[in-house]
Design a protein around this motif. Structure first.
Motif: not given
Length: 369
Positions: A4-5, A8-9, A11, A13, A81, A147-149, A152, A154
């Motif tokens: 899952r890390k 992140h790309t 997501l 902005k 993501p 976020d994927p983890e 935070r 998103a």
């Protein structure tokens, strides 16, 4: 979690970078075939030969997450993501006392309002009778994207209403958000009770004074009443891996089911007869529950009126290593009993605040149904 890390790309902005969605884009219909597939019935059956409402709470939670993933799905991405989790159960109102275990159930729902990182989901449950689906309940959940983890917030796709009716639904979502802020601001944990509420508590206090003594300490229970301290039940749950979600945390629907079952038992033992759920209100998911946690549940009758029973369930996790307790959820349930129930009476100031909080939730429920 390593896999899952890498997401992140993917997501966004900014929210503006995501394509807008319509309400119908996230609309889902799911059939629970209790009538047509009897083999799944056992899981949903309770001792009264009706459907376990705790199981329905689990299904609503799963469906709410699925609807949000449908809203945020990007065509070019094989995996999302986003980590979508339940932040709040705003309201579940029932219009039927009994859910039958041998008739198919249909769930429908869609995203009805979107903020920057949160989504409101409206869901409806109907049951098949004589060839037609009739309404059983309406539910409003608030989900948040992380976020994927799951560390935070998103951004999520904006929502564009297309018709005047959808405009109205979207506006209601905005109003619901403002109502929640107002309710939180006026919380008895932050603000003193109103003048009317103070009078109510003082009247209860005067009604429980023992007139044979001239002492504020000597208290006497009025007829057909129960002290609040005698109207509670407690439970303990060991959180096994079987109940975890993809983030290795305990599934929110499981927590709701366990809280509901304790609330039902609390209302049942208090009223002395079978209670029926009327409404679920304002469930806040304050922190996640880790696998292996000891989950402590405390059910308290905090307000009664005629044959209505308002039950508050407080859930906390106990860390055996640090010996610390942390609140994870507060649940509010309104039940109706077959008979009129005794009046619950607070004795301490803390119990009086619970009583007023229960009264507020009950009043909010009565306005809606």
């Amino acid at each position: 979690m390593q896999e899952r890390k890498a997401l992140h790309t993917l997501l966004a902005k900014r929210q503006e970078d995501l394509p807008p969605r319509r309400m119908k884009d996230s609309y889902l219909e799911v059939i629970l075939p209790l009538g047509s597939q009897p083999e799944i019935r056992e899981k949903y059956l309770n001792v009264h030969n009706s459907v376990r409402f705790g199981r329905i709470l689990e299904d609503l939670d799963s469906l709410g997450v699925l609807i949000c993933y449908t809203h945020t799905k990007q065509e070019m991405q094989p995996r999302s993501p986003l980590s979508i989790v339940t932040a709040l159960v705003d309201k579940i109102n029932l219009c039927k006392k009994i859910i039958y275990p041998d008739c198919d159930i249909k769930f429908t729902g869609n995203v009805s309002w979107v903020g920057r990182t949160s989504m409101e989901v409206k869901m409806h449950m109907l049951q098949l009778h004589d060839g037609d689906y009739s309404p059983v309940l309406d539910a409003t959940f608030v989900m948040v994207a992380r976020d994927p983890e799951n560390k935070r917030p998103a951004f999520v796709n904006p929502l564009v209403p297309e018709t005047p009716e959808e405009e109205e639904i979207f506006k209601q979502g905005e109003l619901n958000k403002l109502k929640r802020i107002d309710f939180s601001t006026a919380s008895l944990l932050k603000m003193a009770p109103t003048a009317e509420e103070r009078n109510i508590i003082h009247d209860i206090f005067l009604n429980t004074l023992d007139t044979r003594t001239v002492s504020f300490r000597s208290r006497k229970l009025p007829p057909n009443s129960v002290w609040m301290e005698d109207a509670k039940l407690k439970g303990l749950q060991i959180c096994h891996p079987q109940e975890r979600n993809i983030f290795n945390r305990i599934f929110g629907g499981f927590l709701m089911r366990k809280a509901f079952e304790l609330a039902w038992a609390t209302a049942c033992s208090y009223g002395g007869s079978r209670p029926f759920i009327v409404s679920v209100d304002d469930i806040m998911f304050q922190r996640p529950v880790e696998v292996g946690s000891l989950l402590l549940l405390s059910g308290q009758v905090c307000y009664t009126e005629k044959n209505y029973i308002q039950v508050r369930v407080h859930s906390e996790v106990y860390d055996a290593d640090t010996r610390e307790h942390q609140t994870t959820n507060i649940f509010h349930f309104t039940f109706i009993s077959e008979n009129e129930v005794p009046r619950v009476v607070p004795k301490t100031y803390g119990e009086s605040m619970l009583y007023l909080d229960g009264k507020r939730h009950f009043a909010a429920t009565m306005k809606e149904i």
